[in-house]
Write an enzyme that holds these catalytic residues in place. Structure first.
Site, PDB file in Angstrom:
ATOM      1  N   GLU A  87      -5.278   4.501   0.095  1.00 61.04           N
ATOM      2  CA  GLU A  87      -5.017   3.589  -1.032  1.00 61.04           C
ATOM      3  C   GLU A  87      -4.952   2.201  -0.423  1.00 61.04           C
ATOM      4  O   GLU A  87      -4.011   1.865   0.292  1.00 61.04           O
ATOM      5  CB  GLU A  87      -3.718   3.977  -1.739  1.00 61.04           C
ATOM      6  CG  GLU A  87      -3.649   3.489  -3.181  1.00 61.04           C
ATOM      7  CD  GLU A  87      -3.083   2.083  -3.298  1.00 61.04           C
ATOM      8  OE1 GLU A  87      -3.905   1.124  -3.264  1.00 61.04           O
ATOM      9  OE2 GLU A  87      -1.877   1.941  -3.414  1.00 61.04           O
ATOM     10  N   CYS A 101      -1.107  -4.291  -4.361  1.00 64.71           N
ATOM     11  CA  CYS A 101      -2.543  -4.050  -4.303  1.00 64.71           C
ATOM     12  C   CYS A 101      -3.159  -4.115  -5.701  1.00 64.71           C
ATOM     13  O   CYS A 101      -4.341  -4.393  -5.851  1.00 64.71           O
ATOM     14  CB  CYS A 101      -2.829  -2.703  -3.662  1.00 64.71           C
ATOM     15  SG  CYS A 101      -1.949  -1.328  -4.413  1.00 64.71           S
TER      16      CYS A 101
END
Length: 477
Positions: free
Chosen positions: A249, A283
């Protein structure tokens, strides 16, 4: 030095050659110091997980569910301590730290529920077109897994990995970030309190060398990593060297698309949340604002006012909307992007500078009419920096939103729900919000495409990431 690494059910002092200094980012001052784990201690942690694997994988899933519920209950009992630690070490405002605790509790509870139902998915018959054979399916734990987690959501990201791994029957070696190494120690304390079998959970602290020792270790069966693309590439190389699965991720440069039929004040609320939550250190931060030309001036005027109303400060000493950046390195990085913006001649409506009184604070920053060639438009900054670009048509908005090497999330704001759904379907990302803040639910998936990573966390997909599929086929004749 205190015993801060949890290996095979024991707390041990690191015997590595380096120290980790833990800072309060609101003050820019240290408040704890830890000795890193050595490569030998990484070996010990992996060996402990390997030794514990046979018994843990053969433990009934319903029994593993009891432990997972215990984790949820113990996190709840430690609520105020965990909130305070996140405020001190991450610089999170209290309301954000509360959300993180709630998220971790919900994650362990959800995977306890899934674990209780695992027996129903075992030994399922597979219909075959050819007669004379039977086949059944088994779901088995992938084995010993290494989990490397970042500093921006340490409690949450660890829960997203740890809970499904334990539910599946895997044993774990967890490596926290050196910037926020204290939160994950709570999971070791909980393991002790619950009597989790020794070696099922191991926690090793260290810097990049420790992470490399873990990701390159031949004793792992899988690695799950959340962090930067640069380190993610190294992790992927190590997985390739051992031909083992990896979940990544990684970064994002996400778009928030605002059409001219929206409620402007409501749009401002969602935009601010998408870039200022956790001081933009996400993110998933929607750092590229695409706004339809007809309302662009009015929206940017409201955004400028909203950014300037953000209360930026130390969450420990007062009620704030946004705390500091979590590390000096991140503060320096954002300051560098402010310098790049000045060199590129970007039009800064508000902010565009760091705050130098104390701690690692920056101003919420808004740049108008940013060229598509700007580094601030294309690169992940990881701070409260919003770049605005105008569009005319739906097709243009989609083209601009999808023109990125990342593909993690996006947000669509429009009163026309048919259009919003149509745009959501066409966006090249892993998760889309329509007329909403970035509400993340444990039942839904998390992860992206393109440069934003490989695989999914949360939901049943998070559990399957730690399972392998075995078919048993038998001749009946």
């Amino acid at each position: 030095m205190s015993a801060c690494h949890y290996i095979n059910g024991d707390w041990v002092t690191g015997d590595g050659a380096d120290l980790i200094t833990v800072f309060d980012p609101s003050l820019g001052e240290p408040f704890a110091e830890l000795q890193v784990a050595s490569a030998a201690q990484v070996d010990q942690a992996v060996a402990a997980a390997r030794q514990a694997l046979p018994d843990w994988r053969n433990t009934r899933a319903s029994e593993r569910a009891v432990y997972l519920r215990g984790f949820a209950e113990q996190i709840e009992l430690r609520r105020e301590t965990l909130i305070a630690l996140q405020m001190q070490n991450n610089g999170k405002p209290r309301h954000e730290a509360v959300v993180d605790v709630d998220d971790a509790v919900a994650t362990f509870t959800y995977y306890a529920d899934l674990a209780e139902g695992l027996a129903d998915h075992q030994h399922r018959d597979v219909p075959l077109a050819v007669r004379g054979f039977s086949s059944r399916t088994r779901l088995e734990p992938v084995g010993v897994v290494g989990l490397i987690v970042p500093w921006n959501f340490p409690l949450v990201t660890s829960a997203w990995k740890l809970a499904p791994a334990l539910a599946a029957g895997c044993t774990v070696v967890l490596k926290p970030s050196e910037i926020t190494p204290l939160i994950e120690q709570t999971y070791g304390q909980i393991a002790d309190a619950l009597g989790l079998p020794a070696g099922v959970l191991n926690i090793i602290g260290g810097k990049a060398q420790t992470g490399a020792a873990l990701s390159n270790h031949p004793g792992l069966d899988k690695l799950s990593f959340t962090g930067s693309n640069g380190v993610g590439s190294q992790v992927m190389n190590s997985a390739a060297a051992h031909c083992r699965p990896v979940t990544l991720e990684l970064g994002g440069k996400s778009a928030i698309v605002v059409f001219d039929d929206c409620d402007l004040d409501q749009a401002v609320e969602w935009i601010v949340a998408g870039i200022c939550w956790n001081a933009g250190q996400m993110c998933s931060a929607t750092s590229r604002l695409l706004v339809q030309d007809h309302i662009a001036d009015a929206l940017m005027e409201r955004l400028k006012a909203a950014f300037e109303k953000q209360r930026v400060g130390n969450p420990v000493t007062g009620e704030v909307d946004m705390g500091p950046l979590t590390s000096q390195a991140q503060w320096n990085k954002v300051a560098d992007y402010f310098a790049i913006a000045r060199a590129e001649g970007l039009h800064c409506l508000t902010g565009g500078d760091v705050l130098r009184d104390a701690g690692w604070f920056v101003c919420p920053t808004l740049y108008a009419d940013v060229p598509l060639t700007s580094r601030l438009w294309t690169e992940e900054i990881f701070g409260p920096v919003l770049c605005v670009h105008r569009f005319d048509s739906e097709q243009e908005a989609l083209a601009l939103a999808n023109d990125s090497r990342f593909g993690l999330v996006a947000t669509v704001i429009s009163a026309d729900l048919q259009r919003a759904e149509r745009v959501a379907n066409a966006l090249e990302v892993g998760h889309v919000w329509i007329n909403s803040i970035q509400a993340v639910f444990v039942e839904t998936s998390w992860g992206g495409i393109k440069g934003s990573g490989i695989g999914r966390e949360l939901g049943p997909w998070g559990l399957s990431a730690y399972q392998s599929v075995k078919h048993v086929t038998r001749c009946l004749g």
